[in-house]
Design an enzyme around this catalytic site. Structure first.
Site, PDB file in Angstrom:
ATOM      1  N   HIS A 107      -8.679  -9.565 -33.853  1.00  0.00           N
ATOM      2  CA  HIS A 107      -9.128 -10.950 -33.833  1.00  0.00           C
ATOM      3  C   HIS A 107     -10.651 -10.982 -33.974  1.00  0.00           C
ATOM      4  CE1 HIS A 107      -5.092 -11.838 -32.649  1.00  0.00           C
ATOM      5  NE2 HIS A 107      -5.213 -11.202 -31.494  1.00  0.00           N
ATOM      6  N   ARG A 148      -4.809  -8.787 -40.111  1.00  0.00           N
ATOM      7  CA  ARG A 148      -3.756  -7.787 -39.963  1.00  0.00           C
ATOM      8  C   ARG A 148      -4.156  -6.456 -40.589  1.00  0.00           C
ATOM      9  NH1 ARG A 148      -1.443 -12.742 -40.382  1.00  0.00           N
ATOM     10  NH2 ARG A 148       0.003 -13.247 -38.676  1.00  0.00           N
ATOM     11  N   GLU A 196      -7.379 -12.268 -25.783  1.00  0.00           N
ATOM     12  CA  GLU A 196      -6.080 -12.436 -25.139  1.00  0.00           C
ATOM     13  C   GLU A 196      -5.863 -11.397 -24.054  1.00  0.00           C
ATOM     14  OE1 GLU A 196      -3.882 -12.244 -28.841  1.00  0.00           O
ATOM     15  OE2 GLU A 196      -3.133 -10.246 -28.363  1.00  0.00           O
TER      16      GLU A 196
END
Length: 398
Positions: free
Chosen positions: A98, A281, A133
């Site tokens: 990210h 990704r 996260e």
């Protein structure tokens, strides 16, 4: 305070049984991967305040300061800045990173200026926000997190005895850490697809053999073999071997900041993240892999996974400490007969009952929460927990 009705997302990698078991319902036979709790526009939770079911996102939009608090609106805007999930993985998710906040703002502005459609499969930045996260295990939970030491990664690759991997082994031994990791990841992701598919095939067979033997790296080899079986020929299966393999025990967590390559492999956990859809990704997916942009975002530095354990304060709340403000995850382990445990009313809260049966009591209302049930408490509303069970509490730090 409001009981939440949540959406379960049926991604292919999801477990068929884990979320239904948590909720106490019969499995449908289809994968059930994530249960979303929050106000994400893709699947907002719903509440009923007497006039029928309404999306939580609409409730917040109608009165941001009343629902979120003035401080949260000032810092994060008129939206809930986090998304809470129950994540149930039965097979590996994509290998991904990210962006940080500056990279997200720059990337989003660039794609907007170039007119890249919001739903284009090659679009990298869906919004201008970062996506740190935290994943907390409810069952033993396996994943990949961050780069291994290059020399250790070289040893793992060398033990496979696959000729086409030998150049990567040499690079990992010969270059400074950041250059070595960058050069090998670039080479893996840009290799000829047919040649890489054969390399993955040979590496998979070797990893299966080594994973069945005794040794400190046997669990990692077994995990890499499983990844490759799920994604045959995918270069991400080789990229995964550059990363740390980690197993979380129930109650342990991992924080994943910007630029850290990672993938969840299997297990049930509670995940919280900043409310963003920005993902770059690295493989293990049929979706678009933008190698140049990925290399701009990845942090090429090795570090052992920092496994977090909750730290209790005098009130009994157990906090998972992270360095960002958009979310704060803690848990309350409650015992039957103990005094009610008041909750701070400084910001918006989502509460998830992960085990047992508890009661959430406000000034004029009480909500029973059984395993898998959740509730939203607006900023400024007094509430307390009691009962016998474990409750995760998601709110903002600021």
């Amino acid at each position: 305070m409001d009981r939440l009705v949540n959406t379960v997302r049926p991604y292919a990698w999801g477990s068929i049984t884990a979320i239904p078991e948590l909720l106490g319902v019969r499995p449908t036979g289809e994968p059930q991967a994530e249960m979303w709790m929050g106000a994400h526009p893709g699947a907002p939770s719903r509440v009923d305040r007497g006039a029928g079911s309404v999306a939580l996102s609409e409730v917040i939009a109608a009165d941001p300061e009343g629902e979120l608090g003035a401080d949260a609106v000032r810092l994060f805007g008129p939206r809930l800045p986090f998304l809470l999930k129950v994540l149930a993985a039965a097979s590996p998710l994509s290998l991904q990173v990210h962006p940080d906040l500056a990279q997200a703002k720059e990337g989003f502005a660039d794609e907007e200026e170039r007119g890249v459609p919001a739903d284009a499969p090659h679009r990298n930045y869906k919004d201008a926000n970062h996506k740190p996260e935290l994943i907390c295990a409810l069952t033993p939970f396996n994943g990949l997190c961050g780069f291994r030491d290059p020399n250790e990664a070289a040893g793992l690759l060398a033990a496979l005895e696959v000729d086409s991997l030998k150049p990567y082994v040499d690079i990992l031994h010969a270059h400074p850490e950041s250059h070595a990791l960058r050069e090998v990841l670039t080479a893996v992701l840009t290799a000829d697809p047919e040649a890489m598919a054969e390399t993955v095939r040979q590496a998979t067979a070797a990893a299966e053999r080594l994973g069945a033997q005794d040794g400190p790296y046997a669990p990692a080899y077994a995990a890499y073999a499983s990844i490759a079986r799920h994604y045959p020929g995918d270069p991400g299966a080789i990229a995964a071997m550059l990363l740390n393999f980690v197993t979380l025990q129930p109650g342990e967590a991992l924080y994943l900041g910007a630029g850290v390559p990672h993938a969840y492999l299997d297990g049930l956990g509670v995940e919280i993240m900043a409310n963003s859809d920005n993902v770059l990704r690295c493989g293990l997916t049929p979706k678009h892999v933008d190698v140049p942009e990925l290399l701009r975002v990845v942090r090429f530095e090795s570090a052992a996974p920092a496994v977090l354990r909750p730290e209790a304060d005098p009130s009994g709340e157990e906090l998972y400490t992270t360095p960002i403000d958009e979310f704060r995850l803690s848990r309350h382990v409650l015992a039957d007969g103990a005094a009610p445990r008041p909750l701070p009313a400084t910001g918006p809260q989502i509460l998830l009952c992960a085990s047992g049966e508890v009661s959430l009591r406000g000034a004029d209302r009480e909500l029973p929460l059984t395993r898998g049930a959740s509730a939203f408490v607006p900023a400024g509303e007094e509430a307390a927990l009691s009962g016998d069970g474990t409750v995760f509490r998601a709110t903002v730090t600021a």
